[in-house]
Design an enzyme around this catalytic site. Structure first.
Site, PDB file in Angstrom:
ATOM      1  N   GLY B  52      68.404  19.181  83.568  1.00 28.22           N
ATOM      2  CA  GLY B  52      67.115  18.769  83.018  1.00 28.22           C
ATOM      3  C   GLY B  52      67.114  19.114  81.553  1.00 28.22           C
ATOM      4  N   THR B  53      66.279  18.428  80.798  1.00 30.17           N
ATOM      5  CA  THR B  53      66.375  18.622  79.360  1.00 30.17           C
ATOM      6  C   THR B  53      65.153  19.255  78.701  1.00 30.17           C
ATOM      7  OG1 THR B  53      66.106  16.247  79.299  1.00 30.17           O
ATOM      8  CG2 THR B  53      68.289  17.100  78.876  1.00 30.17           C
TER       9      THR B  53
END
Lengths: 246, 280
Positions: B52-53
């Site tokens: 995830g960013t």
């Protein structure tokens, strides 16, 4: 060396049951009954911090009478059981039936093991369902028996007399205020036929499992102002959502 | 031992032993194999897993807003377009996650349970600091995995009922915790998001403005970081934006975020770099 007296198993079990029953009968009662939006718990309890009614899991709650340290221990065990089970599988896999079974096994083992004294507690495990027909209420006695109850159930001192009263008066589709009034009337009755006591909000611990709550956790304590309004028969108080802090 | 949770036998002694109010501690003692950090990976092995960013948060007058984009990447591949990275931790706090998605989501589940468990056992809610510290402990438990490339870097935001304001905490992979002033960003797009927030953020924002600011920042992060996803107009996948105020946690509906996202993308058609801050 003296020879120990022979005590028949029947007599030993009867003695243990009698011992537990006496301990429970000294305490004040807890009433659990269904109403149209869920399940209501009313306990006579002047303490704000030591609860007789508690949340176990999303739609499951616990009520108990008897020795505080014993039922508190069982309550914590139940919370751990439910949380571990929900974490290992899924939240939907935690059920009141499963919890009642675990409590029954635990109480039953303690009751019949010679080295331990029986627990002086009586428990109720209740689960609110999607409709009134899906509501489940289980009563557990110190010997580990489980009774599947309907509509209304009482544990603690004067349980029989209050239970009979509720059994006669309980109707399907009660509102929250109606159910609370019925429960408080039951608790306030004098078992010897005298005039009923007056119950004030600070003598009562009240909580609900409310199926209409949008939160996943359906347990809610009814406190302070809202309790006062409900006791005075104001049904609109039922609709309000108080802050989540307990 | 854990088999007892599935069967109907007597509660094991550990369940009835008075002890900690922490579910994390109980799990560590009773079923350590269920802890996220309890598994050992072979030495020297690295595996590729979806990441995830970007997560951003900003404090405003009545509370705090926390938002995340929806992209998960595995190397140069988009692994998922609609991943959720912002979760309610309890009624008054939320956690956003960057890093290895699978572990992070598991950590969030355990963290949510940790707070709920404490609340049920104690009959009281942990302080916001207390919640932030519990998260530190859990990240530390994951350090072994982090050293093999499976890091989880959460951000924690909540409304502090005692102080009456929103607060943001960020973490590094070792569990190092720092409280942020005003706004914060974490994850691969955080450099760009932070630059954007720095120019747009003001202390006197309203809730609506704060929500707009964080979506602007996510747009800027997506603009320059390939691992961060912008609002996906075609698929109607919008960032997750959550508000935490005195009234508790509330996730904005897709319609609300869609309105914000549309006004931002419309603005960017005229000014691709977004709103301009004054020079002086």
């Amino acid at each position: 060396m003296s020879t120990p007296f022979y005590v028949s198993p029947q007599q030993a079990m009867a003695d243990r049951a009698e011992y537990a029953r006496k301990g429970i009968a000294r305490g004040r009662s807890v009433v659990v009954l269904t109403y149209d939006d869920g399940i209501l718990f009313v306990a006579e309890n002047t303490s704000r911090a030591l609860h007789k009614v508690s949340e176990i899991y999303d739609q499951i709650a616990f009520a108990a009478v008897g020795r505080y340290n014993e039922f508190e221990n069982l309550r914590i065990g139940g919370v751990r059981y439910a949380d571990l089970r929900g974490y290992s599988y899924d939240r939907a896999d935690v059920t009141a039936r499963g919890l009642a079974n675990v409590y029954a096994q635990t109480l039953g083992t303690i009751f019949s093991s010679v080295g331990e004294k029986p627990y002086e507690v009586e428990l109720i495990v209740a689960e609110v369902g999607a409709t009134t027909a899906d509501d489940q209420i289980y009563r557990l006695t110190p010997d580990g028996s489980v009774v599947d109850e309907k509509n209304a159930v009482v544990v603690g001192g004067n349980a029989d007399s209050i239970g009979n009263y509720l059994g006669e008066k309980h109707r399907a589709g009660l509102t929250l205020a109606g159910a609370l009034k019925l429960a408080v009337d039951g608790l306030a009755r004098d078992p010897n036929g005298g005039s009923p006591r007056t119950m004030t909000p600070d003598q009562l611990e009240v909580a609900v499992l409310d199926r209409t709550r949008f939160q996943q956790r359906k347990f809610k304590r009814i406190l302070g102002g809202q309790l006062g309004r409900l006791l005075s028969g104001d049904d609109s108080a039922a609709a309000e959502e108080p802050d989540a802090s307990e | 031992m854990e088999a007892n949770t599935g069967g109907t036998g007597r509660l094991p002694a550990a369940f009835l032993t008075p002890g900690s109010s922490s579910f994390y501690d109980f799990l560590g003692q009773h079923s350590p194999e269920l802890l996220p950090g309890g598994r050992k990976l072979p030495e020297g092995l690295t595996i590729e897993a979806p990441h995830g960013t970007t997560i951003v948060a900003a404090v405003f007058g009545g509370g705090v807003v926390i938002a995340g984009d929806r992209r998960a990447t595995m190397g140069n591949v988009i692994a998922q377009r609609d991943i959720e990275k912002v979760f309610p931790a309890d009624e008054y706090s939320a956690v956003g996650i960057a890093g290895t998605a699978g572990l992070a989501v598991e950590m969030v589940r355990l963290f949510q349970l940790e707070l709920e468990h404490y609340e049920k056992i104690e009959g009281a809610v942990l302080s916001l600091e207390g919640k932030a510290n519990r998260l530190t402990t859990m990240i530390r438990g994951n350090l072994g995995m982090a050293m093999q490339g499976l890091a989880v870097v959460p951000m924690f935001a909540g409304y502090d009922l005692r102080l009456g304001r929103g607060r943001i905490f960020t973490y590094d992979v070792t569990g190092g915790r720092s409280e942020e002033r005003g706004f914060a960003a974490t994850g691969s797009g955080s450099v760009f998001a932070r630059g954007s927030l720095k120019k747009l953020y003001r202390a006197d924002l309203t809730a609506d403005q704060a929500a707009t600011v964080v979506v602007q920042a996510l747009y800027d992060a997506a603009d320059d970081d390939s691992a961060t996803g912008g609002p996906d107009m075609a698929r109607k996948i919008f960032p997750i934006v959550s508000l935490i105020t005195e009234d508790g946690f509330r996730r904005l509906t897709d319609d609300e975020v869609s309105t914000i996202a549309h006004s931002i993308t419309d603005g960017r058609l005229e000014h691709p770099n977004g709103p301009q801050a004054p020079l002086l």
